[in-house]
Structures are given as C-alpha cells and as structure tokens.
Scaffold this active site. Structure first.
Site, PDB file in Angstrom:
ATOM      1  N   VAL A  85       0.893  -1.154   0.000  1.00 20.82           N
ATOM      2  CA  VAL A  85       0.000   0.000   0.000  1.00 20.82           C
ATOM      3  C   VAL A  85       0.928   1.200   0.000  1.00 20.82           C
ATOM      4  O   VAL A  85       1.631   1.443   0.986  1.00 20.82           O
ATOM      5  CB  VAL A  85      -0.919   0.029   1.239  1.00 20.82           C
ATOM      6  CG1 VAL A  85      -1.878   1.218   1.141  1.00 20.82           C
ATOM      7  CG2 VAL A  85      -1.693  -1.262   1.368  1.00 20.82           C
ATOM      8  N   GLU A  86       0.968   1.926  -1.094  1.00 22.27           N
ATOM      9  CA  GLU A  86       1.934   3.022  -1.241  1.00 22.27           C
ATOM     10  C   GLU A  86       1.235   4.366  -1.101  1.00 22.27           C
ATOM     11  O   GLU A  86       0.251   4.634  -1.771  1.00 22.27           O
ATOM     12  CB  GLU A  86       2.637   2.900  -2.593  1.00 22.27           C
ATOM     13  CG  GLU A  86       3.396   1.579  -2.704  1.00 22.27           C
ATOM     14  CD  GLU A  86       4.230   1.492  -3.961  1.00 22.27           C
ATOM     15  OE1 GLU A  86       5.364   1.991  -3.953  1.00 22.27           O
ATOM     16  OE2 GLU A  86       3.744   0.917  -4.937  1.00 22.27           O
ATOM     17  N   GLY A  87       1.770   5.195  -0.220  1.00 21.42           N
ATOM     18  CA  GLY A  87       1.158   6.474   0.085  1.00 21.42           C
ATOM     19  C   GLY A  87       0.251   6.372   1.291  1.00 21.42           C
ATOM     20  O   GLY A  87      -0.958   6.220   1.171  1.00 21.42           O
ATOM     21  N   GLU A 194      10.762   2.355  -8.406  1.00 12.72           N
ATOM     22  CA  GLU A 194       9.401   2.839  -8.238  1.00 12.72           C
ATOM     23  C   GLU A 194       8.633   2.850  -9.555  1.00 12.72           C
ATOM     24  O   GLU A 194       7.470   2.458  -9.618  1.00 12.72           O
ATOM     25  CB  GLU A 194       9.407   4.262  -7.651  1.00 12.72           C
ATOM     26  CG  GLU A 194       8.043   4.770  -7.219  1.00 12.72           C
ATOM     27  CD  GLU A 194       7.465   3.979  -6.060  1.00 12.72           C
ATOM     28  OE1 GLU A 194       6.239   3.763  -6.058  1.00 12.72           O
ATOM     29  OE2 GLU A 194       8.230   3.575  -5.171  1.00 12.72           O
TER      30      GLU A 194
END
Length: 495
Positions: A85-87, A194
């Site tokens: 889960v990015e951010g 990324e």
C-alpha cells in the site's frame, strides 16, 4: 382464418405491454466488463451502486484479482504482483489503506528505507562507507527537490515537460548520467525501483513529485498476509456479487477462463466473442484489460479503434517489474533494525540491485526478494530459472565473500511480460505524453469504455489508481446510460 386488424392490434398491444413490463423490471442497461482485476471489479461495484446490475464480467484467467495475485512459494504465500500500500500517513487517506488495515486486517509492515546508506554493497564485496553513500544520496535528493519546484511552474498541458534525466542534468547532478556503480545503484533505487523504467524515459512533470506520495503520504506498507493482497479485490467484489459462506464468488455474472478475442461495436450495442467461441451481447462494454494487452493483438476491435485512440494507447509505456523470490537452507545475510533493504552496486545498471529480507514478514522462511525491471526483466524472462538462479548466486557470493553462502533451494520468477493476459506489470508515464493523450487514453469510443490503472488521472501504476480508475470510468458510463450525457470532452493539446 385471417385475423382481423383489431385482433392484430390487440396482440401487438399485449406484446408491447409485456416488453415494457420486462424493461421496467430489468436493472437498466446490460454491461459487459472485460477483466476481473481491481479496476474491473471496482467499476462493477460503482455501476451496481447506480442501479446498473445487469452485468457480465469476463475474466481470462482462473481467478479474480488480476495483477494482485498470491502464489505459494516454498510453503508460504507471496505476492507475485502488487505488494505494497503506497502512500500512507499523509494529508489524504489512500482508499486502499483502511480496507487493508482496518476492514480486512491484513498483516502489513511499514517499509523502512531510512538506513539504506549503510547497506550498499560493492560489486566485489564489502560495504561502501555510509557517509560517502549518504552524501551521494543527498545530492540526488537535492536535484529531485529542485525538479519538484520546477514541475510546479510548468504548464499543465505538459508542453514543456522533460525527462527525469534532463532534470538531473539541468541541476548539475551527474550531467552525463550516473557512471559509477554506487551512483547507478542509488539512481536505480530512487527511480527504476518505483517507476520500473529509467530516468531517461520517465516524465519529470508527471513523476516528480509522484502524486501518490505528495497526496497520501511518504510511507509504504508491505502486505504479507497468507490470505493475499487480492483479498481486497474479493472484498469489493463481495459487495455486489453473490458469494458462498466461505467467501468464494458464486455469482453467475462472473465467468472465469473467458478470453475475450473480439469486441464489435455499433451505435446500437456491442458483441463480445471469446476464445471458446462464446458470444455475448450488451448495450455497453467496459474494457479493463492492461495497457500491455491493448498494445498487443489479443483483443480485436471491429471496427478498428480510431487512429487518435490507437496512438494514445501506444504512446504510454507498459513497464515490467519483476520480483524474484529465492529460498535458502539457512540465512547468511544481516538482520535487525535497518537491515531490511540493501543494494548491490553493479557496474551493469539494473543488475540485481534492490534486495529485501523478510525477518518480520516471513519469519524463519529464509527467503530473499530481489527486484529487476525493464530490460533486465525481459532478458530474465527469456532464460531458464536455473540460469537466473546461477546469476543470483554469483551476485550474492560477491556481496558476502566471507560468508558461507549455500545454493538456493527454490526460486520463483514471475513472467508478466511474457504473459499474454498482461504483457507487463504496470504503466509508466513517459516523456512526450501530455494530459491530452491521457484524456484520449481513457476516453470511450462509442459504446466501448476503458478503465485500468493506466487510465488513472494521477495514480497510474498503483493499486489505488486502479481502484479509483474503475470508479471514474463507471461514472462516465453512468452519465451516458442514465443521464444521456454521452459526449466525453478532451481538452486541446495545449490548453
């Protein structure tokens, strides 16, 4: 006996009443959704909420989730696709985070990259001096911060965009590009790790800063739950598709192993044909296939998509991001605080650079993860797993020359690029693509609508991007089907 005119009129009236009664009980227009990944399931949920429940979801594989997919490896379930889960922990709430952390309570761990400077290995063994690496990292960060400020001053149209590499040159950070192994490794970690593509390819304006982190926060959380990250997709699907007591989807509106090969469309409706010669008709179709699939010949559109649509599809990049899991009979790598991530500074850019150990996530599993991307991913997909294992063993023995490094017992090499149902892992916004092409990419063509992480306005390449794109694309269809607002506006290229 020939029926009288009055009799015929009566029969027609009865038939008309019956037809109108059927239409009154039907749940609006019929929609076919191609693909049961995050965006397809998300679109179906939003359509259902709007009262459009006459849905048919055709999924090419034998499972729901798409690129969110777990696989058993050496006795544990690992994620071959999306993993983070990015951010998180920023000004806005990432919509995936509460589902993962609160609703489903999936095991997750904050990824700590703060100690990376003390974990960069030389090509032939031993660690670089921490202060030296930090100084190189600070220089790179400084150039990136300058790039962020510049991005904010450029026209929103993207007409003055540049590559990330051009940005680095502009701010005198390695004007010829990174040449030393340590600089190549750090550059790879900051951008390729990324975006899955190098700075010379990626758009500065759309990637520096990345909206995911500027909007939702800088933290990332690694999902390591044996139920799989795909549980999020099943959770969303279960809100409108029928499931049994175990949570398995048993709704007849979901059909697995249905490979869509042809989509015919006209002003009156759509016809979808699958590889097993099944034919389905509907009022609209929502295509959630990956960008890579759209760039391939898997699905034929009849008539062919207009030139503006085809050009937009081909202008975007479908990147390849490969997470290779390797199991050993014992641990030989450092563990403890600050040791989760480490880099290998090869003189060959992108060669088995970023490593992760799983002391917390998979205790006692003796598993390492190494990530490769782009050209290295494509190269590795075309060789045997044994060849890849041999290369990895050579790298590890160079990194840890004083250690007893045993042969790996198992290896898992996902092949997203070779898989005709994906043709890559996620989209990347390259230099030369503006907001204009993005609007064209997600714009419908007649009764054919498009969704997927590649159509996310700000978060392409991410799980939350796929989720939000499904909602956004469904809204466009709802506006047309229910409100008769069918014209999709594409701003001018330099507006």
């Amino acid at each position: 006996m020939i029926p009288s005119t009055a009799t015929i009129a009566l029969v027609l009236a009865v038939l008309s009443l019956a037809q109108n009664a059927f239409l009154a009980t039907a749940a609006g227009p019929r929609v076919i959704i191609v693909g049961a990944g995050m965006s397809g399931i998300s679109a179906g949920k939003r359509l259902s909420e709007a009262g459009i429940t006459d849905l048919l979801i055709l999924e090419a594989t034998d499972h729901v989730g798409g690129r969110m997919h777990k696989q058993n490896f050496a006795g544990i379930n690992v994620e071959v696709g999306a993993n983070w889960v990015e951010g998180v922990n920023g000004g806005k709430m990432n919509p995936i985070w509460p589902i993962v952390n609160s609703t489903l309570k999936l095991r997750n761990f904050r990824s700590d990259f703060d100690y990376l400077a003390q974990n960069v290995y030389k090509e032939n063994g031993g660690l670089y001096d921490q202060d030296y690496v930090q100084k190189r990292l600070d220089q790179a960060d400084k150039a990136e911060e300058s790039g962020k400020k510049l991005s904010g001053t450029l026209p929103a149209s993207g007409s003055n965009d540049m590559s990330i590499l051009a940005m680095q040159r502009l701010y005198d950070h390695q004007p010829n590009g990174p040449e030393m192994p340590v600089d190549m490794a750090l550059d790879y970690y900051k951008f390729d790790y990324e975006l899955a593509e190098p700075p010379r390819v990626s758009s500065m304006q759309n990637c520096v800063p990345l909206p995911t982190f500027s909007d939702f926060g800088d933290d990332t959380y690694f999902v390591a739950d044996q139920r799989g990250y795909e549980s999020v997709v099943y959770h969303l699907a279960g809100q409108y598709l029928k499931t049994d007591k175990s949570g398995k989807i048993v709704d007849p509106r979901l059909k697995l192993n249905k490979v869509v090969r042809e989509i015919s469309y006209s002003p009156n409706g759509v016809t979808v044909k699958t590889e097993d010669n099944s034919v389905y008709q509907a009022d609209y179709v929502m295509v959630s296939a990956s960008l890579g699939v759209l760039q391939s010949d898997l699905i034929q559109f009849k008539p062919q998509l207009p030139a503006w649509k085809v050009v937009a599809i081909y202008k975007f990049d479908m990147a390849v991001y490969t997470k290779i899991f390797v199991k050993f009979p014992k641990k030989f790598w450092p563990e403890g605080k600050g040791r989760e991530f480490f880099l290998y500074a090869s003189s060959r850019r992108g060669y088995y650079v970023v490593w992760q150990e799983f002391e917390k996530q998979y205790p006692d599993a003796n598993v390492l993860l190494v990530t490769v991307t782009d050209e290295e991913s494509r190269r590795i997909e075309q060789q045997s797993d044994n060849q890849t294992k041999a290369e990895i063993m050579e790298v590890l023995r160079k990194m840890f020359p004083g250690k007893d490094v045993p042969d790996a017992t198992d290896i898992l090499v996902p092949r997203w690029w070779s898989d005709r149902f994906y043709k890559g892992t996620f989209s990347n916004w390259p230099i030369g693509v503006s907001r204009y092409e993005y609007d064209q990419l997600r714009a419908p063509v007649g009764r054919v609508y498009f969704t997927g992480e590649h159509t996310s306005e700000h978060y392409n390449g991410y799980v939350h991007g796929a989720y939000l794109a499904g909602i956004d694309s469904a809204e466009i269809l709802i506006n047309c089907a229910q409100k008769k607002m069918c014209k999709y506006h594409v701003q001018g290229k330099y507006d």
